[in-house]
Write a protein that holds these residues in place. Structure first.
Motif, PDB file in Angstrom:
ATOM      1  N   GLY A   1      44.917  29.720  31.243  1.00 27.13           N
ATOM      2  CA  GLY A   1      44.704  28.619  30.118  1.00 27.13           C
ATOM      3  C   GLY A   1      46.024  28.200  29.867  1.00 27.13           C
ATOM      4  N   GLY A   2      47.121  29.496  29.392  1.00 29.01           N
ATOM      5  CA  GLY A   2      48.412  29.070  28.988  1.00 29.01           C
ATOM      6  C   GLY A   2      49.283  28.251  30.169  1.00 29.01           C
ATOM      7  N   ALA A   3      49.029  28.669  31.209  1.00 31.86           N
ATOM      8  CA  ALA A   3      49.620  27.992  32.582  1.00 31.86           C
ATOM      9  C   ALA A   3      49.190  26.560  32.763  1.00 31.86           C
ATOM     10  CB  ALA A   3      49.114  28.951  34.032  1.00 31.86           C
ATOM     11  N   ALA A   4      47.957  26.241  32.385  1.00 29.48           N
ATOM     12  CA  ALA A   4      47.469  24.905  32.300  1.00 29.48           C
ATOM     13  C   ALA A   4      48.277  24.076  31.306  1.00 29.48           C
ATOM     14  CB  ALA A   4      46.100  24.829  32.344  1.00 29.48           C
ATOM     15  N   LEU A   5      48.236  24.783  30.015  1.00 35.36           N
ATOM     16  CA  LEU A   5      48.895  23.977  29.041  1.00 35.36           C
ATOM     17  C   LEU A   5      50.361  23.964  29.227  1.00 35.36           C
ATOM     18  CD1 LEU A   5      47.577  25.777  25.905  1.00 35.36           C
ATOM     19  CD2 LEU A   5      47.070  23.383  26.527  1.00 35.36           C
ATOM     20  N   ALA A   6      51.122  24.818  29.947  1.00 33.86           N
ATOM     21  CA  ALA A   6      52.692  24.775  30.219  1.00 33.86           C
ATOM     22  C   ALA A   6      52.872  23.478  31.097  1.00 33.86           C
ATOM     23  CB  ALA A   6      52.981  25.845  30.906  1.00 33.86           C
ATOM     24  N   LEU A   7      51.902  23.270  32.261  1.00 29.90           N
ATOM     25  CA  LEU A   7      52.133  22.264  33.149  1.00 29.90           C
ATOM     26  C   LEU A   7      51.826  20.838  32.401  1.00 29.90           C
ATOM     27  CD1 LEU A   7      50.169  23.907  36.288  1.00 29.90           C
ATOM     28  CD2 LEU A   7      52.563  23.328  35.887  1.00 29.90           C
ATOM     29  N   TYR A   8      50.617  20.906  31.384  1.00 28.20           N
ATOM     30  CA  TYR A   8      50.245  19.757  30.804  1.00 28.20           C
ATOM     31  C   TYR A   8      51.628  19.322  30.009  1.00 28.20           C
ATOM     32  CZ  TYR A   8      47.820  16.334  28.165  1.00 28.20           C
ATOM     33  OH  TYR A   8      47.433  14.879  27.879  1.00 28.20           O
TER      34      TYR A   8
ATOM     35  N   LEU B   1      53.984  31.772  26.340  1.00 26.95           N
ATOM     36  CA  LEU B   1      53.983  30.805  27.478  1.00 26.95           C
ATOM     37  C   LEU B   1      54.000  29.479  26.887  1.00 26.95           C
ATOM     38  CD1 LEU B   1      54.369  29.840  30.167  1.00 26.95           C
ATOM     39  CD2 LEU B   1      51.763  30.573  30.635  1.00 26.95           C
ATOM     40  N   ALA B   2      52.741  29.253  26.373  1.00 28.97           N
ATOM     41  CA  ALA B   2      52.671  27.870  25.846  1.00 28.97           C
ATOM     42  C   ALA B   2      53.750  27.456  24.978  1.00 28.97           C
ATOM     43  CB  ALA B   2      51.266  27.543  25.206  1.00 28.97           C
ATOM     44  N   GLY B   3      54.045  28.312  23.993  1.00 27.38           N
ATOM     45  CA  GLY B   3      55.146  27.907  23.015  1.00 27.38           C
ATOM     46  C   GLY B   3      56.425  27.643  23.605  1.00 27.38           C
ATOM     47  N   ILE B   4      56.894  28.481  24.541  1.00 28.44           N
ATOM     48  CA  ILE B   4      57.986  28.270  25.400  1.00 28.44           C
ATOM     49  C   ILE B   4      57.935  27.032  25.921  1.00 28.44           C
ATOM     50  CG2 ILE B   4      59.332  29.153  27.254  1.00 28.44           C
ATOM     51  CD1 ILE B   4      58.620  31.703  26.486  1.00 28.44           C
ATOM     52  N   ALA B   5      56.917  26.451  26.651  1.00 30.93           N
ATOM     53  CA  ALA B   5      56.708  25.316  27.410  1.00 30.93           C
ATOM     54  C   ALA B   5      57.126  24.205  26.286  1.00 30.93           C
ATOM     55  CB  ALA B   5      55.268  25.039  27.887  1.00 30.93           C
ATOM     56  N   ALA B   6      56.419  24.142  25.235  1.00 27.65           N
ATOM     57  CA  ALA B   6      56.627  23.164  24.018  1.00 27.65           C
ATOM     58  C   ALA B   6      57.856  23.208  23.646  1.00 27.65           C
ATOM     59  CB  ALA B   6      55.757  23.771  22.804  1.00 27.65           C
TER      60      ALA B   6
ATOM     61  N   LEU C   1      61.418  38.361  23.234  1.00 29.37           N
ATOM     62  CA  LEU C   1      62.242  38.530  24.638  1.00 29.37           C
ATOM     63  C   LEU C   1      62.181  37.466  25.459  1.00 29.37           C
ATOM     64  CD1 LEU C   1      61.620  42.373  25.165  1.00 29.37           C
ATOM     65  CD2 LEU C   1      63.736  41.488  24.639  1.00 29.37           C
ATOM     66  N   ASN C   2      60.777  37.054  25.635  1.00 32.29           N
ATOM     67  CA  ASN C   2      60.724  35.836  26.517  1.00 32.29           C
ATOM     68  C   ASN C   2      61.285  34.448  26.025  1.00 32.29           C
ATOM     69  OD1 ASN C   2      58.995  37.427  28.568  1.00 32.29           O
ATOM     70  ND2 ASN C   2      57.129  36.781  27.485  1.00 32.29           N
ATOM     71  N   ALA C   3      61.104  34.406  24.805  1.00 32.03           N
ATOM     72  CA  ALA C   3      61.864  33.141  24.183  1.00 32.03           C
ATOM     73  C   ALA C   3      63.409  33.105  24.465  1.00 32.03           C
ATOM     74  CB  ALA C   3      61.462  32.958  22.642  1.00 32.03           C
ATOM     75  N   ARG C   4      63.761  34.353  24.184  1.00 40.50           N
ATOM     76  CA  ARG C   4      65.301  34.568  24.355  1.00 40.50           C
ATOM     77  C   ARG C   4      65.538  34.235  25.830  1.00 40.50           C
ATOM     78  NH1 ARG C   4      66.297  39.991  22.477  1.00 40.50           N
ATOM     79  NH2 ARG C   4      65.473  39.106  20.595  1.00 40.50           N
TER      80      ARG C   4
END
Length: 216
Positions: free
Chosen positions: A62-69, A91-96, A119-122
């Motif tokens: 689900g997060g992957a689909a949001l990241a692609l969208y 993941l979705a927040g990073i994509a945003a 850590l992922n955001a950084r």
């Protein structure tokens, strides 16, 4: 006398035992992810969380689909305030944030997830504020990926999201407890669940207002 063993902090464990690698479906985003040698199950057991699913350790469908969208439609978040609800890995927040959101917060109750999100955001050069829960903040858009994974959680999550005063985008691989009659599908992607393995269909949906549809 041998030195006493000091268990690593969540941040130390993730940095030292996970692999930081680009996602196959969004190579511009890197996440810390476990490998078979990471010892994640043992780490969770030492913290009294044996058997608990570490949602924060993976990029779910689900997060992957949001990241692609958001890659395809960055205009929906550009310059706005966005919340990643039930953020997991972030993941979705990073994509945003990469799409140009002015502010991003991650709403996530699990303290281990907070370590992973930070850590992922950084690693992706973005800033994400962490919130353990509480009332929804005043924002412009909510992203909710993979939050309808069992009937109890689905009911609780829907009740919270229906209080939002802003649009809600949901990402989900058509799980059984997804409240389809309350959602309008706007996109669909083939993505790897948990960041690897066989591709699955995952949709992106908008949440209808409570007075415009039947609960389901």
């Amino acid at each position: 006398m041998p030195a006493s063993r000091v268990n690593p902090s969540p941040e130390e464990f993730i940095r030292g035992r996970f692999e930081l690698a680009p996602l196959s479906f969004r190579p511009d985003i890197r996440l810390y992810r476990p490998t078979p040698r990471s010892g994640l199950a043992g780490f969770l057991a030492e913290r009294g969380e044996a058997g608990r699913t570490p949602y924060w350790a993976y990029g779910w469908a689900g997060g992957a689909a949001l990241a692609l969208y958001l890659r395809d439609h960055p205009e929906i978040v550009r310059g706005g305030r966005v919340a990643d609800f039930g953020a997991g890995s972030g993941l979705a927040g990073i994509a945003a944030a990469l799409a140009g959101a002015r502010e991003v917060c991650a709403i996530e109750p699990d303290p281990l997830a907070h370590a992973a999100i930070a850590l992922n955001a950084r690693a992706n050069g973005v800033a994400i504020a962490l919130r353990p829960g509480g009332p929804l903040p005043e924002i412009d858009l909510i992203l909710a990926g993979d939050v309808f994974y069992d009937p109890v959680v689905a009911a609780q999550t829907l009740a919270v999201l229906e209080t939002a005063s802003c649009p809600v985008l949901v990402g989900d691989p058509f799980r059984r407890d997804l409240p389809r009659r309350r959602l309008e599908q706007i996109a669909e992607y083939e993505v790897p669940d948990m960041g690897g393995g066989a591709a699955v269909r995952s949709g992106v949906f908008t949440l209808r207002r409570a007075n415009t549809g039947n609960a389901g």
